[in-house]
Design a protein around this motif. Sequence first.
Motif, PDB file in Angstrom:
ATOM      1  N   ALA A  37     -10.548  -4.453   0.015  1.00  0.00           N
ATOM      2  CA  ALA A  37     -11.537  -5.432   0.475  1.00  0.00           C
ATOM      3  C   ALA A  37     -11.359  -5.713   1.969  1.00  0.00           C
ATOM      4  O   ALA A  37     -12.346  -5.761   2.719  1.00  0.00           O
ATOM      5  N   TYR A  38     -10.120  -5.868   2.421  1.00  0.00           N
ATOM      6  CA  TYR A  38      -9.875  -6.111   3.842  1.00  0.00           C
ATOM      7  C   TYR A  38     -10.350  -4.926   4.679  1.00  0.00           C
ATOM      8  O   TYR A  38     -11.002  -5.096   5.705  1.00  0.00           O
ATOM      9  N   ASN A  39     -10.004  -3.725   4.240  1.00  0.00           N
ATOM     10  CA  ASN A  39     -10.375  -2.549   5.022  1.00  0.00           C
ATOM     11  C   ASN A  39     -11.869  -2.265   4.966  1.00  0.00           C
ATOM     12  O   ASN A  39     -12.426  -1.706   5.909  1.00  0.00           O
ATOM     13  N   ALA A  40     -12.544  -2.699   3.893  1.00  0.00           N
ATOM     14  CA  ALA A  40     -14.005  -2.583   3.836  1.00  0.00           C
ATOM     15  C   ALA A  40     -14.654  -3.487   4.886  1.00  0.00           C
ATOM     16  O   ALA A  40     -15.788  -3.245   5.302  1.00  0.00           O
ATOM     17  N   GLN A  41     -13.914  -4.510   5.318  1.00  0.00           N
ATOM     18  CA  GLN A  41     -14.375  -5.406   6.379  1.00  0.00           C
ATOM     19  C   GLN A  41     -13.887  -4.934   7.757  1.00  0.00           C
ATOM     20  O   GLN A  41     -13.944  -5.689   8.723  1.00  0.00           O
ATOM     21  N   ALA A  42     -13.380  -3.718   7.819  1.00  0.00           N
ATOM     22  CA  ALA A  42     -12.878  -3.112   9.066  1.00  0.00           C
ATOM     23  C   ALA A  42     -11.718  -3.901   9.672  1.00  0.00           C
ATOM     24  O   ALA A  42     -11.600  -4.020  10.885  1.00  0.00           O
ATOM     25  N   LYS A  43     -10.838  -4.419   8.821  1.00  0.00           N
ATOM     26  CA  LYS A  43      -9.699  -5.196   9.319  1.00  0.00           C
ATOM     27  C   LYS A  43      -8.498  -4.330   9.688  1.00  0.00           C
ATOM     28  O   LYS A  43      -7.562  -4.817  10.304  1.00  0.00           O
ATOM     29  N   ASN A  44      -8.490  -3.053   9.298  1.00  0.00           N
ATOM     30  CA  ASN A  44      -7.408  -2.127   9.640  1.00  0.00           C
ATOM     31  C   ASN A  44      -6.042  -2.672   9.258  1.00  0.00           C
ATOM     32  O   ASN A  44      -5.163  -2.856  10.092  1.00  0.00           O
ATOM     33  N   VAL A  45      -5.875  -2.979   7.971  1.00  0.00           N
ATOM     34  CA  VAL A  45      -4.594  -3.448   7.467  1.00  0.00           C
ATOM     35  C   VAL A  45      -3.911  -2.350   6.660  1.00  0.00           C
ATOM     36  O   VAL A  45      -4.560  -1.413   6.192  1.00  0.00           O
ATOM     37  N   VAL A  46      -2.616  -2.486   6.520  1.00  0.00           N
ATOM     38  CA  VAL A  46      -1.807  -1.542   5.754  1.00  0.00           C
ATOM     39  C   VAL A  46      -1.012  -2.326   4.715  1.00  0.00           C
ATOM     40  O   VAL A  46      -0.878  -3.547   4.818  1.00  0.00           O
ATOM     41  N   ALA A  47      -0.486  -1.630   3.751  1.00  0.00           N
ATOM     42  CA  ALA A  47       0.359  -2.262   2.737  1.00  0.00           C
ATOM     43  C   ALA A  47       1.814  -1.997   3.080  1.00  0.00           C
ATOM     44  O   ALA A  47       2.190  -0.886   3.452  1.00  0.00           O
ATOM     45  N   MET A  48       2.631  -3.041   2.928  1.00  0.00           N
ATOM     46  CA  MET A  48       4.068  -2.915   3.139  1.00  0.00           C
ATOM     47  C   MET A  48       4.797  -3.577   1.981  1.00  0.00           C
ATOM     48  O   MET A  48       4.315  -4.559   1.423  1.00  0.00           O
ATOM     49  N   TYR A  55      13.757 -16.290   0.864  1.00  0.00           N
ATOM     50  CA  TYR A  55      12.729 -16.257  -0.179  1.00  0.00           C
ATOM     51  C   TYR A  55      12.358 -14.821  -0.535  1.00  0.00           C
ATOM     52  O   TYR A  55      12.105 -14.514  -1.696  1.00  0.00           O
ATOM     53  N   LEU A  56      12.340 -13.946   0.467  1.00  0.00           N
ATOM     54  CA  LEU A  56      11.965 -12.555   0.239  1.00  0.00           C
ATOM     55  C   LEU A  56      13.035 -11.805  -0.542  1.00  0.00           C
ATOM     56  O   LEU A  56      12.742 -10.825  -1.201  1.00  0.00           O
ATOM     57  N   GLY A  57      14.268 -12.271  -0.481  1.00  0.00           N
ATOM     58  CA  GLY A  57      15.352 -11.600  -1.175  1.00  0.00           C
ATOM     59  C   GLY A  57      15.384 -11.849  -2.670  1.00  0.00           C
ATOM     60  O   GLY A  57      16.187 -11.257  -3.386  1.00  0.00           O
ATOM     61  N   ARG A  58      14.529 -12.711  -3.163  1.00  0.00           N
ATOM     62  CA  ARG A  58      14.568 -13.087  -4.581  1.00  0.00           C
ATOM     63  C   ARG A  58      13.891 -12.078  -5.496  1.00  0.00           C
ATOM     64  O   ARG A  58      14.234 -11.969  -6.668  1.00  0.00           O
ATOM     65  N   ARG A  59      12.877 -11.404  -4.998  1.00  0.00           N
ATOM     66  CA  ARG A  59      12.168 -10.395  -5.797  1.00  0.00           C
ATOM     67  C   ARG A  59      11.382  -9.498  -4.855  1.00  0.00           C
ATOM     68  O   ARG A  59      11.265  -9.770  -3.669  1.00  0.00           O
ATOM     69  N   GLN A  60      10.833  -8.440  -5.414  1.00  0.00           N
ATOM     70  CA  GLN A  60      10.051  -7.517  -4.593  1.00  0.00           C
ATOM     71  C   GLN A  60       8.933  -8.282  -3.885  1.00  0.00           C
ATOM     72  O   GLN A  60       8.293  -9.157  -4.473  1.00  0.00           O
ATOM     73  N   SER A  61       8.736  -7.945  -2.610  1.00  0.00           N
ATOM     74  CA  SER A  61       7.755  -8.652  -1.796  1.00  0.00           C
ATOM     75  C   SER A  61       6.809  -7.660  -1.128  1.00  0.00           C
ATOM     76  O   SER A  61       7.180  -6.508  -0.882  1.00  0.00           O
ATOM     77  N   PHE A  62       5.620  -8.145  -0.819  1.00  0.00           N
ATOM     78  CA  PHE A  62       4.596  -7.332  -0.178  1.00  0.00           C
ATOM     79  C   PHE A  62       3.939  -8.128   0.931  1.00  0.00           C
ATOM     80  O   PHE A  62       3.937  -9.361   0.923  1.00  0.00           O
ATOM     81  N   CYS A  63       3.343  -7.407   1.872  1.00  0.00           N
ATOM     82  CA  CYS A  63       2.450  -8.017   2.851  1.00  0.00           C
ATOM     83  C   CYS A  63       1.392  -6.987   3.208  1.00  0.00           C
ATOM     84  O   CYS A  63       1.584  -5.785   3.005  1.00  0.00           O
ATOM     85  N   LEU A  64       0.271  -7.473   3.706  1.00  0.00           N
ATOM     86  CA  LEU A  64      -0.843  -6.616   4.109  1.00  0.00           C
ATOM     87  C   LEU A  64      -1.171  -6.925   5.577  1.00  0.00           C
ATOM     88  O   LEU A  64      -2.178  -7.559   5.874  1.00  0.00           O
ATOM     89  N   PRO A  65      -0.313  -6.468   6.489  1.00  0.00           N
ATOM     90  CA  PRO A  65      -0.524  -6.806   7.894  1.00  0.00           C
ATOM     91  C   PRO A  65      -1.510  -5.854   8.574  1.00  0.00           C
ATOM     92  O   PRO A  65      -1.790  -4.757   8.081  1.00  0.00           O
ATOM     93  N   TYR A  66      -1.986  -6.294   9.730  1.00  0.00           N
ATOM     94  CA  TYR A  66      -2.748  -5.393  10.584  1.00  0.00           C
ATOM     95  C   TYR A  66      -1.843  -4.214  10.939  1.00  0.00           C
ATOM     96  O   TYR A  66      -0.630  -4.375  11.116  1.00  0.00           O
ATOM     97  N   ALA A  67      -2.434  -3.035  11.065  1.00  0.00           N
ATOM     98  CA  ALA A  67      -1.662  -1.813  11.310  1.00  0.00           C
ATOM     99  C   ALA A  67      -0.787  -1.916  12.561  1.00  0.00           C
ATOM    100  O   ALA A  67       0.318  -1.374  12.584  1.00  0.00           O
TER     101      ALA A  67
END
Length: 147
Positions: free
Chosen positions: A129-140, A88-100
Motif C-alpha cells: 500500500a505504501y509503495n502504491a502511493q510511491a513512498k519508496n519504502v522497504v521492509a526490514m 523493547y526491540l530485543g523482546r521479540r522479532q521486530s520489523f519496520c518499513l522505512p523509506y529506502a
Amino acid sequence: MEGDFLIEIFEASPSELGDVANLYAEAAYGAAIDPADTLILARSGGKLVGAVRLCAEEGVTVLRGMQIRSTFQRKGIGAQLLAACQPYLGRRQSFCLPYAHLVTFYAAAGFELAAEAGLPDFLVRRLNAYNAQAKNVVAMRRDTRGG
C-alpha cells in the motif's frame, strides 16, 4: 553556543498522546496512535521534538512513526530515539518499513533488509500500500539478538 540544546529521551505517559498526535499532524503522518503502543519521545526545552512508536501487532513488534520536528532534524535525535528502543526491540522479532534512503540508519539498530516472503501478511499488505502511493519504502527485520 548556537546550536547547543539538551534533549531528554523518555517513554510517554498517556497524558502526552495529544502532543504526539499534534507532532504527527504537523509532519502529515496519518497513522493513528493506539493507547497500547509504546511511545518513546524526545523533548527539548519543554517542547516535544520527536517521537517513535513501538506497536505490538500480530505477535511481532513494529517500529512506526519515527518523526522529528523539522527544525531538529539532522541533530542525532532520531538515533537517540532508536537507541532508546533497543530494550523493547530485543523482546521479540521486530520489523519496520522505512523509506529506502534510511536503510543504513535502521541497520545501525540491527535491522536488516527483509524479503517480502519473510514478512507477516499484514506487513506485506502495508508495504504494498505504501509503495502504491510511491513512498519508496522497504521492509526490514530485526531478530531478538539484533542490535
